[in-house]
Enzyme design. Structure first.
Site, short mmCIF file in Angstrom:
data_model
loop_
_atom_site.label_atom_id
_atom_site.label_comp_id
_atom_site.label_asym_id
_atom_site.label_seq_id
_atom_site.Cartn_x
_atom_site.Cartn_y
_atom_site.Cartn_z
N CYS A 1 0.83 -1.21 0.00
CA CYS A 1 0.00 0.00 0.00
C CYS A 1 0.86 1.26 0.00
CB CYS A 1 -0.93 0.00 1.20
SG CYS A 1 -0.09 -0.15 2.80
N HIS B 1 -2.31 1.55 7.08
CA HIS B 1 -2.57 1.41 5.65
C HIS B 1 -2.26 2.72 4.94
CE1 HIS B 1 -4.22 -0.17 2.00
NE2 HIS B 1 -5.30 0.59 2.01
N ASN C 1 -7.78 4.29 -2.93
CA ASN C 1 -7.21 3.08 -2.34
C ASN C 1 -6.52 2.26 -3.43
OD1 ASN C 1 -6.58 1.19 -0.40
ND2 ASN C 1 -8.69 0.58 0.03
#
Length: 331
Positions: free
Chosen positions: A139, A278, A298
């Site tokens: 991520c 994240h 995302n």
């Protein structure tokens, strides 16, 4: 498959015969077909079915409460619907905030500046398509390249996807990053600075696994001269940076099932903490139905949320720690 995933599957499998609901057989088959789900062993499918039923119950009850005005967002059974929140965090959210991080906050805020009420860098052609990181804790790499892609577009007029795999393979131990086992955005920027470049995604495609560094200067698609860190916890500074500079890399707490099952609306979960795990990209902000939000890109594919995006509560006490570690690169 790591030990946590195995443990979850074993526990689920042991209880599956008690909890499986035969009235959901058709819906289970439809969901598997929709998302191309196939399981190697019967025991794994039984275990996944149990997790899926639990998530379905969560989604159904939440959306019922939403219809009664109790929530500002809806949930949905997306491609992650057969996973637990622990699995999602273990496999796909591995942000590593440096333990001894000498924060170098160089951002200069202008409190008297009039900022636009809303911003969406997608509308200005500065955001590439949503990517899917798969079962790899990369991520941080996708957040970093997303921020740099926008700066390249603003400077050159060209929107080019940069190689997250380049960072996974090459921005490693020296920078405190561990590839698919996690990393941090500022350390990714520092690698690009030291390396004097990063390759394009087209020349160095993503593989969702650790590999040998194969950076090739001939395929360099961007450089970075420095990165800017914003004041810890300041949503005001984050808004100003997003409005004036471009998309900003941030860390958030994504450890709740309400996050990975998010579908639409403005995400606010009181159980969300300030402990970030994240890496994502803030590409805008605005207001929806009276709720201020951050527009967040995302890296969990188009099936996540609203075509890969989530609107997260803004001006709600730095919800999920979104303003704790913001940074952006400069060319």
């Amino acid at each position: 498959m790591n030990w946590l995933v195995w443990a979850l599957l074993l526990c689920s499998s042991a209880m599956a015969h008690v909890h499986r609901d035969p009235t959901l057989d058709h819906h289970w088959d439809l969901w598997k077909k929709t998302y191309g789900k196939q399981y190697k062993e019967k025991n794994e499918e039984v275990a996944r079915r149990l997790i899926w039923e639990k998530n379905l119950k969560t989604v159904t009850l939440h959306n019922l409460e939403h219809s009664m005005g109790m929530h500002s967002y809806e949930l949905g059974m997306n491609h992650l619907g057969d996973m637990t929140s622990e699995e999602v965090i273990s496999l796909m959210s591995s942000l590593r905030v440096p333990s001894q991080w000498p924060r170098n906050v160089t951002y200069k805020s202008d409190p008297n500046q009039k900022l636009p009420d809303s911003m969406d860098w997608r509308e200005k052609g500065c955001v590439t398509e949503v990517k899917y990181q798969g079962a790899c804790g990369s991520c941080w790499a996708f957040s970093a390249v997303g921020a740099l892609e926008a700066q390249v577009k603003l400077k050159t007029g060209k929107l080019v996807s940069l190689s997250a795999q380049n960072l996974v393979d090459c921005s490693t131990a020296k920078y405190g990053n561990k590839g698919c086992n996690g990393g941090f955005m500022t350390e990714a920027f520092q690698y690009i600075i030291d390396n004097n470049g990063i390759d394009s995604e087209a020349s160095y495609p993503y593989k969702a696994m650790d590999g040998k560094c194969q950076y090739d200067v001939k395929n360099r698609a961007a450089t970075c001269s420095r990165y800017i860190e914003l004041p810890f916890g300041s949503e005001e500074a984050l808004k100003e940076a997003v409005a004036n500079k471009g998309p900003v890399s941030v860390g958030i707490d994504a450890s709740h099932s309400s996050f990975f099952l998010y579908k639409t609306g403005v995400y606010y979960d009181p159980s969300c903490t300030q402990n970030v795990n994240h890496g994502v990209l803030v590409v805008g902000y605005g207001n929806l139905d009276g709720k201020d939000y951050w527009l967040v890109k995302n890296s969990w594919g188009l099936h996540f949320g609203d075509q890969g995006y989530i609107r997260m509560a803004r001006n709600s006490g730095n919800h999920c720690g979104i303003a704790n570690y913001p940074s952006y690169p400069e060319i």
